[in-house]
Design a protein around this motif. Structure first.
Motif, mmCIF file in Angstrom:
data_model
loop_
_atom_site.group_PDB
_atom_site.id
_atom_site.type_symbol
_atom_site.label_atom_id
_atom_site.label_comp_id
_atom_site.label_asym_id
_atom_site.label_seq_id
_atom_site.Cartn_x
_atom_site.Cartn_y
_atom_site.Cartn_z
ATOM 1 N N GLU A 150 38.135 -26.781 -0.773
ATOM 2 C CA GLU A 150 38.038 -25.303 -1.446
ATOM 3 C C GLU A 150 36.648 -25.064 -2.126
ATOM 4 O O GLU A 150 36.091 -23.930 -1.798
ATOM 5 C CB GLU A 150 39.223 -25.190 -2.460
ATOM 6 N N TRP A 151 36.096 -25.880 -2.676
ATOM 7 C CA TRP A 151 34.827 -25.888 -3.296
ATOM 8 C C TRP A 151 33.882 -25.714 -2.164
ATOM 9 O O TRP A 151 32.857 -24.826 -2.294
ATOM 10 C CB TRP A 151 34.351 -27.168 -4.045
ATOM 11 N N SER A 152 33.822 -26.203 -0.970
ATOM 12 C CA SER A 152 32.913 -26.081 0.017
ATOM 13 C C SER A 152 32.751 -24.676 0.495
ATOM 14 O O SER A 152 32.085 -24.330 0.785
ATOM 15 C CB SER A 152 33.203 -27.354 1.096
ATOM 16 N N ARG A 157 30.532 -19.538 1.019
ATOM 17 C CA ARG A 157 30.650 -17.887 1.221
ATOM 18 C C ARG A 157 29.291 -17.685 0.313
ATOM 19 O O ARG A 157 28.934 -16.428 0.549
ATOM 20 C CB ARG A 157 31.720 -17.446 0.374
ATOM 21 N N ARG A 158 29.056 -18.154 -0.681
ATOM 22 C CA ARG A 158 27.487 -17.818 -1.375
ATOM 23 C C ARG A 158 26.388 -17.998 -0.490
ATOM 24 O O ARG A 158 25.740 -17.255 -0.516
ATOM 25 C CB ARG A 158 27.599 -18.912 -2.673
ATOM 26 N N ALA A 201 35.085 -17.671 8.565
ATOM 27 C CA ALA A 201 34.036 -16.813 9.413
ATOM 28 C C ALA A 201 34.944 -15.695 9.922
ATOM 29 O O ALA A 201 34.458 -14.482 9.854
ATOM 30 C CB ALA A 201 33.834 -17.698 10.658
ATOM 31 N N GLN A 202 36.387 -15.757 10.129
ATOM 32 C CA GLN A 202 36.956 -14.858 10.503
ATOM 33 C C GLN A 202 37.148 -13.424 9.138
ATOM 34 O O GLN A 202 37.041 -12.377 9.636
ATOM 35 C CB GLN A 202 38.487 -15.054 10.709
ATOM 36 N N ARG A 203 37.132 -14.003 7.942
ATOM 37 C CA ARG A 203 37.243 -13.097 6.712
ATOM 38 C C ARG A 203 35.894 -12.321 6.745
ATOM 39 O O ARG A 203 35.767 -11.347 6.254
ATOM 40 C CB ARG A 203 37.662 -13.940 5.664
ATOM 41 N N GLU A 204 34.850 -13.254 6.955
ATOM 42 C CA GLU A 204 33.376 -12.753 6.422
ATOM 43 C C GLU A 204 32.766 -11.973 7.531
ATOM 44 O O GLU A 204 31.854 -11.184 7.218
ATOM 45 C CB GLU A 204 32.437 -13.938 6.079
ATOM 46 N N THR A 205 33.223 -12.033 8.689
ATOM 47 C CA THR A 205 32.425 -11.361 9.846
ATOM 48 C C THR A 205 32.501 -9.848 9.690
ATOM 49 O O THR A 205 33.648 -9.231 9.540
ATOM 50 C CB THR A 205 32.901 -11.951 11.245
#
Length: 325
Positions: A150-152, A157-158, A201-205
């Motif tokens: 979770e931390w990674s 994301r940052r 990747a799916q969330r951020e694309t």
């Protein structure tokens, strides 16, 4: 001069002008302005990107693969590995591009916040360049040191946010670190991290800034692709990583491969739009010219007597001045 001859000459003049105009536009579309710079590719990672033992990393095989395709690109980064030039042999007459952003033994939080080695951190590195494509191969040290997935993910994301602040159209190839020997205490965390990066990747694309996951797990044979210690890829493993990265990069849509080559849409524009536009322009100019000639003929025609007025006075008005009722 006969009307037919006048019309023919007028159309010839108009046609000549339109052809010249179309030739200029056609040449401008096909040739176009020269690209200001090739595709800027950032290779961001840890020891996988910059091995400490002097071996060729995936960077060399990726450069070799992309060079063979004819893609115009430039690896960018604040690190250069000048002492290892003998490892990087030339390909197709070109010398290896040694620039990169690989920092041995760095975790994701080290990339974000820096360490006490004086190398800085991601935001300061980006002051030197702006990548069009960021290849991110991070997370091995995080997982093998037992950091919670979770931390990674939060830290990755940052990383994405910082890259997008630098270039809102950056394309990001997010690689899940390859597996290590199953006997390692935290080998299972690399598998968990791969699943988490897939979801990230799916969330951020987005269409503007795509994030593509690069699968480095399927087909990765830990029996033949790891070093003796079982915690790093050997040359076979690095070749596999390079091939997966190259395939993902070349599959990016052409808008994100600009400015290295004209897009298919622009080429079709040259082939279809310009000739159609020239034909339409020819038609409109020809029609306008014919109208002008017709009007000139009407105004230059002899006057036609009108009916006598009640007081016996007759008058004549040019045909073009008649008003129908």
């Amino acid at each position: 001069m006969p009307d037919a001859l006048m019309n023919t000459k007028s159309l010839a003049v108009i046609g000549g002008r339109v052809v010249c105009w179309a030739a200029l536009v056609w040449g401008g579309v096909l040739v176009g302005p020269a690209s200001a710079k090739p595709l800027q590719v950032m290779l961001l990672g840890d020891s996988l990107t910059s091995p400490e033992n002097g071996q060729r990393s995936y960077r060399y095989y990726l450069w070799e693969r992309l060079t063979e395709t004819g893609l115009e690109f430039d690896f960018v980064g604040t690190r250069h590995d000048p002492a290892r030039r003998s490892v990087w042999t030339a390909t197709t007459g070109l010398q290896f591009d040694p620039d990169h952003e690989g920092h041995p033994n760095y975790r994701i939080d080290h990339v974000l916040n820096g360490r006490d080695d004086g190398r800085g951190a991601l935001e300061s590195w980006l002051d030197a360049y702006t990548p069009d494509v960021a290849v991110v191969v991070l997370g091995t040290h995080d997982a093998l040191q037992g950091q919670q997935t979770e931390w990674s993910v939060r830290e990755m994301r940052r990383i994405i946010e910082i890259l997008r602040r630098d270039n809102e159209r950056v394309a990001i190839l997010l690689a899940a670190p390859p597996p290590v020997d199953a006997g390692h205490e935290h080998a299972w965390l690399l598998l968990e991290l791969a699943d988490a990066f897939t979801q990230l990747a799916q969330r951020e694309t987005t269409v503007q800034s795509p994030v593509r996951l690069v699968d480095l797990h399927s087909g990765y044979d830990t029996a033949t692709m790891l070093n003796i210690e079982g915690n790093r890829p050997n040359s076979v493993g690095h070749r596999l990583i390079a091939e997966r990265l190259a395939s993902s990069l070349l599959l990016l849509d052409e808008a994100h491969l600009d400015p290295v080559r004209p897009t298919t849409a622009r080429l079709w524009g040259a082939v279809l739009v310009v000739p159609l536009g020239a034909a339409l322009g020819f038609f409109m100019l020809a029609r306008a010219q014919l109208r002008r000639e017709k009007a000139a003929q009407q105004y230059s025609a002899p006057a036609t007597p009108l009916a006598s007025s009640p007081n016996g006075v007759t008058s004549s008005v040019p045909r073009a001045s008649r008003v129908s009722t």
